[in-house]
Write a protein that holds these residues in place. Structure first.
Motif, PDB file in Angstrom:
ATOM      1  N   GLU A   1      46.370  34.430  11.207  1.00 54.01           N
ATOM      2  CA  GLU A   1      45.943  33.061  11.520  1.00 54.01           C
ATOM      3  C   GLU A   1      47.119  32.087  11.553  1.00 54.01           C
ATOM      4  N   SER A   2      48.047  32.263  10.635  1.00 52.44           N
ATOM      5  CA  SER A   2      49.230  31.401  10.571  1.00 52.44           C
ATOM      6  C   SER A   2      50.367  32.266  10.047  1.00 52.44           C
TER       7      SER A   2
ATOM      8  N   TYR B   1      42.889  46.270   6.793  1.00 46.49           N
ATOM      9  CA  TYR B   1      41.461  46.208   7.066  1.00 46.49           C
ATOM     10  C   TYR B   1      41.051  47.502   7.740  1.00 46.49           C
ATOM     11  N   PHE B   2      39.769  47.835   7.642  1.00 45.34           N
ATOM     12  CA  PHE B   2      39.243  48.918   8.452  1.00 45.34           C
ATOM     13  C   PHE B   2      37.839  48.569   8.948  1.00 45.34           C
ATOM     14  N   SER B   3      37.415  49.299   9.947  1.00 47.74           N
ATOM     15  CA  SER B   3      36.107  49.063  10.557  1.00 47.74           C
ATOM     16  C   SER B   3      35.453  50.409  10.808  1.00 47.74           C
ATOM     17  N   TYR B   4      34.189  50.538  10.404  1.00 47.68           N
ATOM     18  CA  TYR B   4      33.488  51.805  10.584  1.00 47.68           C
ATOM     19  C   TYR B   4      32.416  51.723  11.673  1.00 47.68           C
TER      20      TYR B   4
ATOM     21  N   GLU C   1      44.943  39.661   2.512  1.00 40.44           N
ATOM     22  CA  GLU C   1      45.269  38.232   2.471  1.00 40.44           C
ATOM     23  C   GLU C   1      46.177  37.855   3.635  1.00 40.44           C
ATOM     24  N   GLY C   2      45.786  36.803   4.334  1.00 38.10           N
ATOM     25  CA  GLY C   2      46.587  36.303   5.457  1.00 38.10           C
ATOM     26  C   GLY C   2      46.237  36.957   6.791  1.00 38.10           C
TER      27      GLY C   2
ATOM     28  N   ARG D   1      56.993  32.713  15.632  1.00 34.77           N
ATOM     29  CA  ARG D   1      57.517  31.693  14.713  1.00 34.77           C
ATOM     30  C   ARG D   1      56.514  31.425  13.609  1.00 34.77           C
ATOM     31  N   THR D   2      57.012  31.014  12.481  1.00 27.84           N
ATOM     32  CA  THR D   2      56.158  30.663  11.335  1.00 27.84           C
ATOM     33  C   THR D   2      55.093  29.672  11.769  1.00 27.84           C
ATOM     34  N   GLY D   3      53.846  29.956  11.363  1.00 28.36           N
ATOM     35  CA  GLY D   3      52.743  29.074  11.670  1.00 28.36           C
ATOM     36  C   GLY D   3      51.988  29.434  12.936  1.00 28.36           C
ATOM     37  N   GLU D   4      52.545  30.287  13.766  1.00 36.44           N
ATOM     38  CA  GLU D   4      51.863  30.693  14.995  1.00 36.44           C
ATOM     39  C   GLU D   4      50.691  31.611  14.682  1.00 36.44           C
ATOM     40  N   LYS D   5      49.700  31.606  15.570  1.00 33.24           N
ATOM     41  CA  LYS D   5      48.589  32.544  15.472  1.00 33.24           C
ATOM     42  C   LYS D   5      48.985  33.783  16.282  1.00 33.24           C
ATOM     43  N   VAL D   6      48.824  34.944  15.658  1.00 31.91           N
ATOM     44  CA  VAL D   6      49.282  36.183  16.280  1.00 31.91           C
ATOM     45  C   VAL D   6      48.118  37.159  16.423  1.00 31.91           C
ATOM     46  N   PHE D   7      48.027  37.756  17.599  1.00 39.84           N
ATOM     47  CA  PHE D   7      46.999  38.762  17.858  1.00 39.84           C
ATOM     48  C   PHE D   7      47.677  40.104  18.123  1.00 39.84           C
TER      49      PHE D   7
END
Lengths: 111, 117
Positions: free
Chosen positions: B79-80, B47-50, B62-63, B14-20
């Motif tokens: 985050e939201s 995003y990326f990670s090296y 963004e977001g 739902r809108t506003g929830e934190k999602v992993f």
């Protein structure tokens, strides 16, 4: 910024017809990769081209890298229903780990 | 064979929830990536990670935020959550060939289709 465009966005062909997708970069690429994504699946690596003017073949698939290393093409001879999917090219953003993917060409093969 | 797994194939929030969104690779790859895929827009890098604890923004950060505490695991965090983050999210990993002029093959996970209501 760097952009990678592909044309066409969609292509419908009759089984047995040939198919070509073109990839154009706004900047020179050190190499280019091609991926295939089946419907409902995830992208799977097909091939990497490195040299200017390079041509590589995988059975009915022919990949070319342009002389200026700014464009590439994938040609499929005598398409089959198993060729259905979206084909993406991807080029590295020079000096980084970032990959710039093309917008993809979605191929549908009509039996 | 390289295996990249993602925690869920389908997710509804739902809108506003934190999602992993979690991604795990089993081939000791240095590089890991998060993309989102939308019709007509191809794959766009979030995003990326090296390396562990190292991250860099992609084209559309963004977001979103990310976390890489262990080499094999790369998490994407909303985050939201908002409705415009409804999309297919793809994780990928690759070996490190930076500095060689060669970009290595990316191996993709099966994807998570996230719907934000």
């Amino acid at each position: 910024g760097q952009q990678v465009m592909q044309i066409p966005q969609y292509q419908h062909v009759q089984e047995g017809e040939d198919f070509t997708t073109y990839c154009n970069s706004s900047t020179t690429l050190s190499n280019i990769q091609w991926y295939k994504q089946r419907p409902g699946g995830h992208p799977v690596f097909l091939i990497q081209l490195v040299k200017s003017g390079e041509v590589k073949k995988q059975k009915r698939l022919t990949f070319q890298f342009g002389e200026a290393k700014k464009n590439s093409s994938l040609h499929i001879t005598a398409t089959q229903t198993t060729d259905v999917g979206t084909y993406f090219c991807a080029g590295p953003n020079s000096g980084t780990y970032k990959y710039i993917f093309g917008t993809g060409t979605r191929l549908k093969v009509l039996a | 064979d390289v295996k990249v797994t993602q925690s869920s194939r389908y997710l509804v929030k739902r809108t506003g929830e934190k999602v992993f969104l979690e991604c795990v690779q089993d081939m000791d790859h240095e590089n890991m990536f998060w993309y989102r895929q939308d019709p007509g827009l191809g794959l766009r890098l979030i995003y990326f990670s090296y390396d562990v604890k190292m991250k860099e923004k992609g084209d559309i950060p963004e977001g979103y935020s990310v976390s890489r505490e262990k080499k094999e695991r790369f998490s994407l965090i909303l985050e939201s959550a908002s409705t415009n983050q409804t999309s297919m999210y793809l994780c990928a990993s690759s070996l490190d060939k930076f500095g060689t002029g060669m970009t290595d093959t990316q191996y993709f996970g099966p994807g998570t289709r996230l719907t934000v209501l």
